[in-house]
Scaffold this motif. Structure first.
Motif, PDB file in Angstrom:
ATOM      1  N   LEU A 165       0.821  -1.203   0.000  1.00 26.04           N
ATOM      2  CA  LEU A 165       0.000   0.000   0.000  1.00 26.04           C
ATOM      3  C   LEU A 165       0.858   1.257   0.000  1.00 26.04           C
ATOM      4  O   LEU A 165       0.622   2.188  -0.770  1.00 26.04           O
ATOM      5  CB  LEU A 165      -0.949   0.005   1.201  1.00 26.04           C
ATOM      6  N   LYS A 166       1.874   1.292   0.832  1.00 26.13           N
ATOM      7  CA  LYS A 166       2.763   2.463   0.907  1.00 26.13           C
ATOM      8  C   LYS A 166       3.469   2.698  -0.432  1.00 26.13           C
ATOM      9  O   LYS A 166       3.537   3.832  -0.917  1.00 26.13           O
ATOM     10  CB  LYS A 166       3.789   2.256   2.029  1.00 26.13           C
ATOM     11  N   ALA A 167       3.989   1.630  -1.030  1.00 22.80           N
ATOM     12  CA  ALA A 167       4.678   1.755  -2.317  1.00 22.80           C
ATOM     13  C   ALA A 167       3.712   2.208  -3.407  1.00 22.80           C
ATOM     14  O   ALA A 167       4.046   3.046  -4.249  1.00 22.80           O
ATOM     15  CB  ALA A 167       5.324   0.422  -2.703  1.00 22.80           C
ATOM     16  N   GLU A 168       2.498   1.678  -3.396  1.00 24.01           N
ATOM     17  CA  GLU A 168       1.522   2.047  -4.408  1.00 24.01           C
ATOM     18  C   GLU A 168       1.014   3.477  -4.221  1.00 24.01           C
ATOM     19  O   GLU A 168       0.698   4.150  -5.201  1.00 24.01           O
ATOM     20  CB  GLU A 168       0.370   1.049  -4.448  1.00 24.01           C
ATOM     21  N   GLU A 169       0.948   3.959  -2.997  1.00 32.11           N
ATOM     22  CA  GLU A 169       0.574   5.355  -2.771  1.00 32.11           C
ATOM     23  C   GLU A 169       1.594   6.284  -3.420  1.00 32.11           C
ATOM     24  O   GLU A 169       1.235   7.304  -4.008  1.00 32.11           O
ATOM     25  CB  GLU A 169       0.434   5.649  -1.284  1.00 32.11           C
ATOM     26  N   ALA A 170       2.870   5.918  -3.354  1.00 29.45           N
ATOM     27  CA  ALA A 170       3.914   6.708  -4.017  1.00 29.45           C
ATOM     28  C   ALA A 170       3.761   6.621  -5.534  1.00 29.45           C
ATOM     29  O   ALA A 170       3.937   7.621  -6.241  1.00 29.45           O
ATOM     30  CB  ALA A 170       5.300   6.229  -3.584  1.00 29.45           C
ATOM     31  N   ARG A 171       3.426   5.439  -6.048  1.00 27.71           N
ATOM     32  CA  ARG A 171       3.214   5.274  -7.493  1.00 27.71           C
ATOM     33  C   ARG A 171       2.015   6.073  -7.980  1.00 27.71           C
ATOM     34  O   ARG A 171       2.022   6.625  -9.082  1.00 27.71           O
ATOM     35  CB  ARG A 171       3.020   3.792  -7.849  1.00 27.71           C
ATOM     36  N   VAL A 172       0.962   6.172  -7.157  1.00 26.07           N
ATOM     37  CA  VAL A 172      -0.219   6.971  -7.503  1.00 26.07           C
ATOM     38  C   VAL A 172       0.182   8.432  -7.681  1.00 26.07           C
ATOM     39  O   VAL A 172      -0.202   9.078  -8.659  1.00 26.07           O
ATOM     40  CB  VAL A 172      -1.330   6.818  -6.431  1.00 26.07           C
ATOM     41  N   ALA A 173       0.955   8.948  -6.760  1.00 26.56           N
ATOM     42  CA  ALA A 173       1.403  10.343  -6.846  1.00 26.56           C
ATOM     43  C   ALA A 173       2.261  10.551  -8.091  1.00 26.56           C
ATOM     44  O   ALA A 173       2.090  11.538  -8.821  1.00 26.56           O
ATOM     45  CB  ALA A 173       2.171  10.729  -5.591  1.00 26.56           C
ATOM     46  N   ASP A 174       3.155   9.624  -8.352  1.00 22.21           N
ATOM     47  CA  ASP A 174       4.029   9.714  -9.527  1.00 22.21           C
ATOM     48  C   ASP A 174       3.223   9.629 -10.825  1.00 22.21           C
ATOM     49  O   ASP A 174       3.428  10.413 -11.751  1.00 22.21           O
ATOM     50  CB  ASP A 174       5.080   8.596  -9.464  1.00 22.21           C
ATOM     51  N   LEU A 175       2.298   8.691 -10.883  1.00 23.08           N
ATOM     52  CA  LEU A 175       1.474   8.519 -12.078  1.00 23.08           C
ATOM     53  C   LEU A 175       0.616   9.760 -12.327  1.00 23.08           C
ATOM     54  O   LEU A 175       0.509  10.234 -13.457  1.00 23.08           O
ATOM     55  CB  LEU A 175       0.590   7.277 -11.943  1.00 23.08           C
ATOM     56  N   THR A 176       0.017  10.291 -11.288  1.00 23.24           N
ATOM     57  CA  THR A 176      -0.816  11.487 -11.418  1.00 23.24           C
ATOM     58  C   THR A 176      -0.011  12.642 -12.001  1.00 23.24           C
ATOM     59  O   THR A 176      -0.503  13.390 -12.847  1.00 23.24           O
ATOM     60  CB  THR A 176      -1.417  11.866 -10.051  1.00 23.24           C
ATOM     61  N   GLU A 177       1.225  12.760 -11.582  1.00 21.19           N
ATOM     62  CA  GLU A 177       2.097  13.824 -12.079  1.00 21.19           C
ATOM     63  C   GLU A 177       2.503  13.595 -13.538  1.00 21.19           C
ATOM     64  O   GLU A 177       2.599  14.532 -14.326  1.00 21.19           O
ATOM     65  CB  GLU A 177       3.351  13.909 -11.207  1.00 21.19           C
ATOM     66  N   LYS A 178       2.721  12.335 -13.920  1.00 24.77           N
ATOM     67  CA  LYS A 178       3.187  12.015 -15.279  1.00 24.77           C
ATOM     68  C   LYS A 178       2.095  12.118 -16.335  1.00 24.77           C
ATOM     69  O   LYS A 178       2.394  12.292 -17.513  1.00 24.77           O
ATOM     70  CB  LYS A 178       3.770  10.596 -15.313  1.00 24.77           C
ATOM     71  N   LEU A 179       0.843  12.010 -15.948  1.00 22.59           N
ATOM     72  CA  LEU A 179      -0.244  11.986 -16.926  1.00 22.59           C
ATOM     73  C   LEU A 179      -0.597  13.397 -17.391  1.00 22.59           C
ATOM     74  O   LEU A 179      -1.615  13.961 -17.001  1.00 22.59           O
ATOM     75  CB  LEU A 179      -1.472  11.273 -16.352  1.00 22.59           C
ATOM     76  N   THR A 180       0.236  13.953 -18.245  1.00 22.07           N
ATOM     77  CA  THR A 180      -0.047  15.268 -18.813  1.00 22.07           C
ATOM     78  C   THR A 180      -1.019  15.116 -19.977  1.00 22.07           C
ATOM     79  O   THR A 180      -1.032  14.095 -20.665  1.00 22.07           O
ATOM     80  CB  THR A 180       1.249  15.948 -19.294  1.00 22.07           C
ATOM     81  N   GLY A 181      -1.859  16.120 -20.150  1.00 23.98           N
ATOM     82  CA  GLY A 181      -2.888  16.046 -21.181  1.00 23.98           C
ATOM     83  C   GLY A 181      -4.092  15.249 -20.730  1.00 23.98           C
ATOM     84  O   GLY A 181      -5.048  15.075 -21.478  1.00 23.98           O
ATOM     85  N   LEU A 182      -4.049  14.753 -19.504  1.00 26.11           N
ATOM     86  CA  LEU A 182      -5.152  13.995 -18.916  1.00 26.11           C
ATOM     87  C   LEU A 182      -5.441  14.551 -17.522  1.00 26.11           C
ATOM     88  O   LEU A 182      -4.514  14.820 -16.756  1.00 26.11           O
ATOM     89  CB  LEU A 182      -4.797  12.512 -18.785  1.00 26.11           C
ATOM     90  N   SER A 183      -6.698  14.710 -17.214  1.00 26.15           N
ATOM     91  CA  SER A 183      -7.105  15.109 -15.873  1.00 26.15           C
ATOM     92  C   SER A 183      -7.494  13.843 -15.115  1.00 26.15           C
ATOM     93  O   SER A 183      -8.340  13.074 -15.579  1.00 26.15           O
ATOM     94  CB  SER A 183      -8.302  16.057 -15.956  1.00 26.15           C
ATOM     95  N   VAL A 184      -6.863  13.617 -13.975  1.00 31.05           N
ATOM     96  CA  VAL A 184      -7.170  12.434 -13.174  1.00 31.05           C
ATOM     97  C   VAL A 184      -8.435  12.711 -12.368  1.00 31.05           C
ATOM     98  O   VAL A 184      -8.476  13.627 -11.546  1.00 31.05           O
ATOM     99  CB  VAL A 184      -5.996  12.070 -12.249  1.00 31.05           C
ATOM    100  N   ILE A 185      -9.458  11.916 -12.628  1.00 34.99           N
ATOM    101  CA  ILE A 185     -10.726  12.037 -11.907  1.00 34.99           C
ATOM    102  C   ILE A 185     -10.628  11.306 -10.574  1.00 34.99           C
ATOM    103  O   ILE A 185     -11.095  11.784  -9.560  1.00 34.99           O
ATOM    104  CB  ILE A 185     -11.885  11.505 -12.765  1.00 34.99           C
ATOM    105  N   GLY A 186     -10.005  10.133 -10.597  1.00 33.42           N
ATOM    106  CA  GLY A 186      -9.836   9.368  -9.367  1.00 33.42           C
ATOM    107  C   GLY A 186      -9.418   7.943  -9.646  1.00 33.42           C
ATOM    108  O   GLY A 186      -9.509   7.455 -10.764  1.00 33.42           O
ATOM    109  N   PHE A 187      -8.951   7.290  -8.603  1.00 32.37           N
ATOM    110  CA  PHE A 187      -8.568   5.888  -8.672  1.00 32.37           C
ATOM    111  C   PHE A 187      -9.742   5.068  -8.162  1.00 32.37           C
ATOM    112  O   PHE A 187     -10.376   5.435  -7.170  1.00 32.37           O
ATOM    113  CB  PHE A 187      -7.298   5.634  -7.856  1.00 32.37           C
TER     114      PHE A 187
END
Length: 156
Positions: free
Chosen positions: A12-34
């Motif tokens: 869970l801790k590692a995936e929370e970091a991946r969520v933050a990283d992924l949200t930042e990398k997704l340019t041209g896309l608005s993240v609505i939610g996981f």
């Protein structure tokens, strides 16, 4: 604490970091939610599993040796032809955050998606009727489309 509980917490801790990283990398896309798997129709995991089996016949192929913008353009055309639309779900590969809901807000979003998630992509349309899957194979890229769990070809 049991080893399974410790593993769950570390994941869970590692995936929370991946969520933050992924949200930042997704340019041209608005993240609505996981979202959890249960939000999507029951046919989605069934189709996903069937595509992992040998014998699935892709609907489209892109020869190896192409990179970057050519792959992005091919993916974009396939997604448009499949009717995925401007809002869709992307399979993340994470246990605790398996899908992210996004809306297209700009250009070059396919490149950011490939950078953030990888070249093996699974997308489900916002209306949850169409699923598109891309795999990067050794010598080519392949694409599959399924509508409500139908339209998949098999080699028998």
């Amino acid at each position: 604490m049991s080893s399974s509980e410790l593993r769950r917490r570390l994941t869970l801790k590692a995936e929370e970091a991946r969520v933050a990283d992924l949200t930042e990398k997704l340019t041209g896309l608005s993240v609505i939610g996981f979202i959890p798997n249960e939000v999507l129709p029951e046919w989605v995991p069934r189709v996903w599993q069937s595509l992992l089996q040998i014998g699935s016949v892709p609907e489209a192929r892109l020869a190896g040796g192409v990179e970057g913008e050519q792959v992005d353009a091919w993916c974009l055309r396939f997604l448009e032809d499949a009717g995925v639309g401007d809002q869709f779900y992307i399979r993340t590969g994470m246990e605790n955050f398996p899908w992210v809901s996004v809306r297209i807000t700009g250009s070059h979003w396919v490149a950011s998606l490939r950078e953030g998630v990888g070249n093996d992509l699974c997308l489900v349309s916002g209306d949850r009727r169409v699923m598109v899957v891309f795999f990067e194979e050794e010598w080519e890229y392949v694409a599959f489309r399924s509508e409500c769990g139908l339209n998949l070809k098999r080699e028998d």
